[in-house]
Write a protein that holds these residues in place. Structure first.
Motif, PDB file in Angstrom:
ATOM      1  N   ILE A  51     -15.223 -80.709 -40.352  1.00 14.48           N
ATOM      2  CA  ILE A  51     -15.071 -80.274 -41.999  1.00 14.48           C
ATOM      3  C   ILE A  51     -13.829 -79.651 -41.993  1.00 14.48           C
ATOM      4  CG2 ILE A  51     -15.952 -78.727 -43.742  1.00 14.48           C
ATOM      5  CD1 ILE A  51     -18.592 -79.323 -42.816  1.00 14.48           C
ATOM      6  N   ASP A  52     -12.748 -80.203 -43.022  1.00 13.16           N
ATOM      7  CA  ASP A  52     -11.395 -79.689 -43.344  1.00 13.16           C
ATOM      8  C   ASP A  52     -11.989 -78.527 -44.477  1.00 13.16           C
ATOM      9  OD1 ASP A  52      -9.165 -79.269 -45.109  1.00 13.16           O
ATOM     10  OD2 ASP A  52      -8.343 -80.814 -44.048  1.00 13.16           O
ATOM     11  N   GLY A  53     -11.679 -77.195 -44.049  1.00 14.97           N
ATOM     12  CA  GLY A  53     -12.306 -76.177 -44.990  1.00 14.97           C
ATOM     13  C   GLY A  53     -11.682 -76.137 -46.451  1.00 14.97           C
ATOM     14  N   ALA A  54     -10.294 -76.433 -46.695  1.00 14.48           N
ATOM     15  CA  ALA A  54      -9.528 -76.273 -47.727  1.00 14.48           C
ATOM     16  C   ALA A  54      -9.940 -77.450 -48.677  1.00 14.48           C
ATOM     17  CB  ALA A  54      -8.019 -76.279 -47.567  1.00 14.48           C
ATOM     18  N   VAL A  55     -10.191 -78.638 -48.102  1.00 12.73           N
ATOM     19  CA  VAL A  55     -10.429 -80.035 -48.691  1.00 12.73           C
ATOM     20  C   VAL A  55     -11.865 -79.800 -49.031  1.00 12.73           C
ATOM     21  CG1 VAL A  55     -10.732 -82.547 -48.799  1.00 12.73           C
ATOM     22  CG2 VAL A  55      -8.964 -81.229 -47.750  1.00 12.73           C
ATOM     23  N   PHE A  56     -12.794 -79.450 -48.252  1.00 10.36           N
ATOM     24  CA  PHE A  56     -14.357 -79.143 -48.579  1.00 10.36           C
ATOM     25  C   PHE A  56     -14.423 -78.335 -49.624  1.00 10.36           C
ATOM     26  CE2 PHE A  56     -18.546 -77.693 -47.157  1.00 10.36           C
ATOM     27  CZ  PHE A  56     -19.307 -78.890 -47.388  1.00 10.36           C
ATOM     28  N   GLU A  57     -13.684 -77.069 -49.833  1.00  6.36           N
ATOM     29  CA  GLU A  57     -13.916 -76.071 -50.754  1.00  6.36           C
ATOM     30  C   GLU A  57     -13.588 -76.914 -52.387  1.00  6.36           C
ATOM     31  OE1 GLU A  57     -12.434 -71.713 -51.871  1.00  6.36           O
ATOM     32  OE2 GLU A  57     -11.814 -72.489 -50.035  1.00  6.36           O
ATOM     33  N   THR A  58     -12.613 -77.677 -52.274  1.00  6.55           N
ATOM     34  CA  THR A  58     -12.575 -78.512 -53.542  1.00  6.55           C
ATOM     35  C   THR A  58     -13.580 -79.175 -53.730  1.00  6.55           C
ATOM     36  OG1 THR A  58     -10.077 -78.461 -53.132  1.00  6.55           O
ATOM     37  CG2 THR A  58     -10.831 -79.869 -54.872  1.00  6.55           C
ATOM     38  N   PHE A  59     -14.237 -79.923 -52.772  1.00  2.03           N
ATOM     39  CA  PHE A  59     -15.333 -80.928 -52.859  1.00  2.03           C
ATOM     40  C   PHE A  59     -16.462 -80.054 -53.590  1.00  2.03           C
ATOM     41  CE2 PHE A  59     -19.104 -83.001 -50.839  1.00  2.03           C
ATOM     42  CZ  PHE A  59     -19.041 -84.096 -51.489  1.00  2.03           C
ATOM     43  N   VAL A  60     -16.865 -79.028 -52.968  1.00  3.47           N
ATOM     44  CA  VAL A  60     -18.121 -78.223 -53.058  1.00  3.47           C
ATOM     45  C   VAL A  60     -18.069 -77.842 -54.720  1.00  3.47           C
ATOM     46  CG1 VAL A  60     -19.605 -76.072 -52.758  1.00  3.47           C
ATOM     47  CG2 VAL A  60     -18.686 -77.689 -50.773  1.00  3.47           C
ATOM     48  N   GLN A  61     -16.644 -77.202 -54.993  1.00  3.55           N
ATOM     49  CA  GLN A  61     -16.522 -76.740 -56.461  1.00  3.55           C
ATOM     50  C   GLN A  61     -16.814 -78.034 -57.349  1.00  3.55           C
ATOM     51  OE1 GLN A  61     -15.609 -73.500 -56.523  1.00  3.55           O
ATOM     52  NE2 GLN A  61     -16.454 -73.838 -58.637  1.00  3.55           N
ATOM     53  N   ALA A  62     -16.166 -79.041 -57.007  1.00  2.00           N
ATOM     54  CA  ALA A  62     -16.389 -80.317 -57.986  1.00  2.00           C
ATOM     55  C   ALA A  62     -17.983 -80.458 -58.125  1.00  2.00           C
ATOM     56  CB  ALA A  62     -15.684 -81.389 -57.446  1.00  2.00           C
ATOM     57  N   LEU A  63     -18.616 -80.401 -57.178  1.00  2.00           N
ATOM     58  CA  LEU A  63     -20.090 -80.599 -57.258  1.00  2.00           C
ATOM     59  C   LEU A  63     -20.883 -79.825 -58.096  1.00  2.00           C
ATOM     60  CD1 LEU A  63     -21.106 -80.975 -53.329  1.00  2.00           C
ATOM     61  CD2 LEU A  63     -21.166 -82.946 -54.996  1.00  2.00           C
ATOM     62  N   LEU A  64     -20.591 -78.280 -57.969  1.00  2.00           N
ATOM     63  CA  LEU A  64     -20.922 -77.629 -58.808  1.00  2.00           C
ATOM     64  C   LEU A  64     -20.450 -77.771 -60.384  1.00  2.00           C
ATOM     65  CD1 LEU A  64     -20.795 -74.423 -56.639  1.00  2.00           C
ATOM     66  CD2 LEU A  64     -22.821 -75.526 -57.784  1.00  2.00           C
ATOM     67  N   GLU A  65     -19.116 -78.158 -60.566  1.00  2.00           N
ATOM     68  CA  GLU A  65     -18.724 -78.483 -61.727  1.00  2.00           C
ATOM     69  C   GLU A  65     -19.601 -79.714 -62.480  1.00  2.00           C
ATOM     70  OE1 GLU A  65     -16.439 -77.149 -63.778  1.00  2.00           O
ATOM     71  OE2 GLU A  65     -15.418 -75.590 -62.412  1.00  2.00           O
ATOM     72  N   ARG A  66     -19.676 -80.534 -61.647  1.00  2.00           N
ATOM     73  CA  ARG A  66     -20.450 -81.772 -61.961  1.00  2.00           C
ATOM     74  C   ARG A  66     -21.908 -81.155 -62.460  1.00  2.00           C
ATOM     75  NH1 ARG A  66     -21.377 -87.335 -61.168  1.00  2.00           N
ATOM     76  NH2 ARG A  66     -22.866 -87.922 -62.395  1.00  2.00           N
ATOM     77  N   ASP A  67     -22.451 -80.600 -61.742  1.00  2.00           N
ATOM     78  CA  ASP A  67     -23.742 -80.134 -62.204  1.00  2.00           C
ATOM     79  C   ASP A  67     -23.808 -79.249 -63.368  1.00  2.00           C
ATOM     80  OD1 ASP A  67     -26.619 -79.715 -60.756  1.00  2.00           O
ATOM     81  OD2 ASP A  67     -26.169 -77.756 -61.645  1.00  2.00           O
ATOM     82  N   CYS A  68     -22.811 -78.503 -63.674  1.00  2.00           N
ATOM     83  CA  CYS A  68     -22.724 -77.618 -64.860  1.00  2.00           C
ATOM     84  C   CYS A  68     -22.407 -78.258 -66.207  1.00  2.00           C
ATOM     85  CB  CYS A  68     -21.485 -76.832 -64.637  1.00  2.00           C
ATOM     86  SG  CYS A  68     -21.020 -75.707 -66.118  1.00  2.00           S
ATOM     87  N   HIS A  69     -21.767 -79.486 -66.053  1.00  2.00           N
ATOM     88  CA  HIS A  69     -21.635 -80.416 -66.910  1.00  2.00           C
ATOM     89  C   HIS A  69     -22.582 -81.538 -67.245  1.00  2.00           C
ATOM     90  CE1 HIS A  69     -18.361 -77.630 -68.147  1.00  2.00           C
ATOM     91  NE2 HIS A  69     -17.895 -77.786 -66.660  1.00  2.00           N
ATOM     92  N   ASP A  70     -23.246 -82.121 -66.064  1.00  2.00           N
ATOM     93  CA  ASP A  70     -23.885 -83.193 -66.477  1.00  2.00           C
ATOM     94  C   ASP A  70     -25.382 -82.875 -66.550  1.00  2.00           C
ATOM     95  OD1 ASP A  70     -25.542 -85.355 -65.520  1.00  2.00           O
ATOM     96  OD2 ASP A  70     -23.983 -86.189 -64.309  1.00  2.00           O
ATOM     97  N   PRO A 100     -18.195 -71.936 -61.985  1.00  2.00           N
ATOM     98  CA  PRO A 100     -17.523 -73.195 -62.782  1.00  2.00           C
ATOM     99  C   PRO A 100     -16.894 -72.708 -63.936  1.00  2.00           C
ATOM    100  CG  PRO A 100     -19.410 -73.745 -61.722  1.00  2.00           C
ATOM    101  CD  PRO A 100     -19.586 -72.520 -61.575  1.00  2.00           C
ATOM    102  N   ASP A 101     -15.901 -73.323 -64.449  1.00  2.00           N
ATOM    103  CA  ASP A 101     -15.281 -72.991 -65.656  1.00  2.00           C
ATOM    104  C   ASP A 101     -15.905 -73.726 -66.994  1.00  2.00           C
ATOM    105  OD1 ASP A 101     -13.401 -72.071 -67.424  1.00  2.00           O
ATOM    106  OD2 ASP A 101     -12.086 -73.946 -67.148  1.00  2.00           O
ATOM    107  N   TYR A 102     -16.489 -73.039 -67.891  1.00  2.00           N
ATOM    108  CA  TYR A 102     -17.180 -73.440 -68.827  1.00  2.00           C
ATOM    109  C   TYR A 102     -16.808 -72.504 -70.197  1.00  2.00           C
ATOM    110  CZ  TYR A 102     -20.644 -70.263 -67.149  1.00  2.00           C
ATOM    111  OH  TYR A 102     -21.452 -69.056 -66.783  1.00  2.00           O
ATOM    112  N   ASP A 103     -17.033 -73.118 -71.278  1.00  2.00           N
ATOM    113  CA  ASP A 103     -16.728 -72.461 -72.543  1.00  2.00           C
ATOM    114  C   ASP A 103     -17.825 -71.210 -72.846  1.00  2.00           C
ATOM    115  OD1 ASP A 103     -16.170 -71.613 -74.989  1.00  2.00           O
ATOM    116  OD2 ASP A 103     -15.941 -73.505 -75.939  1.00  2.00           O
TER     117      ASP A 103
END
Length: 136
Positions: A51-70, A100-103
């Motif tokens: 696991i590449d930590g820096a890349v994985f961090e962006t990926f995990v954040q994207a998973l949570l962002e998706r969950d937040c908005h989906d 995650p960033d949300y309004d």
């Protein structure tokens, strides 16, 4: 037969069964394509995954962002175990998750409770499952 996940030289997960680790790595590949974000999770080779930590961090954040908005029933019911596992592996690799960033003005209570629910699930997963899995 165990499968081992490494972040650098640090073993962050000794997956207890053949299916768990392989499924996690395969799902990372599929989700990476769907989210259009690299996962940082290598293919399984000789029962090891990097696991590449820096890349994985962006990926995990994207998973949570998706969950937040989906608001998809399918996503919300299929993904919690995967997201929690990814989050915990990220922390074990030295990374962190940000809320995650949300309004806040538009959705103050519903999204605050959504985030509180994720924090609660995360803490419960660590206490009941991950606290007994060593990091080496």
């Amino acid at each position: 037969m165990s499968q081992y996940f490494y972040a650098g030289e640090r073993m962050i997960w000794n997956s207890p069964g053949v299916l768990d680790g392989a499924l996690f790595a395969a799902m990372a590949e599929v989700l990476s394509a769907q989210l259009k974000v690299p996962s940082g999770v290598s293919e399984m080779f000789n029962d090891e995954c990097r696991i590449d930590g820096a890349v994985f961090e962006t990926f995990v954040q994207a998973l949570l962002e998706r969950d937040c908005h989906d608001h998809s029933w399918f996503w919300r019911n299929l993904m919690p175990g995967y997201v929690l596992t990814a989050w915990i592996l990220l922390e074990r690799s030295g990374g962190t998750v940000q809320e995650p960033d949300y309004d806040h003005a538009r959705h103050p209570e519903s999204l605050r409770s959504w985030w509180a629910h994720w924090i609660e699930r995360h803490d419960e997963a660590i206490e009941n499952e991950w606290a007994y899995r060593p990091v080496e």
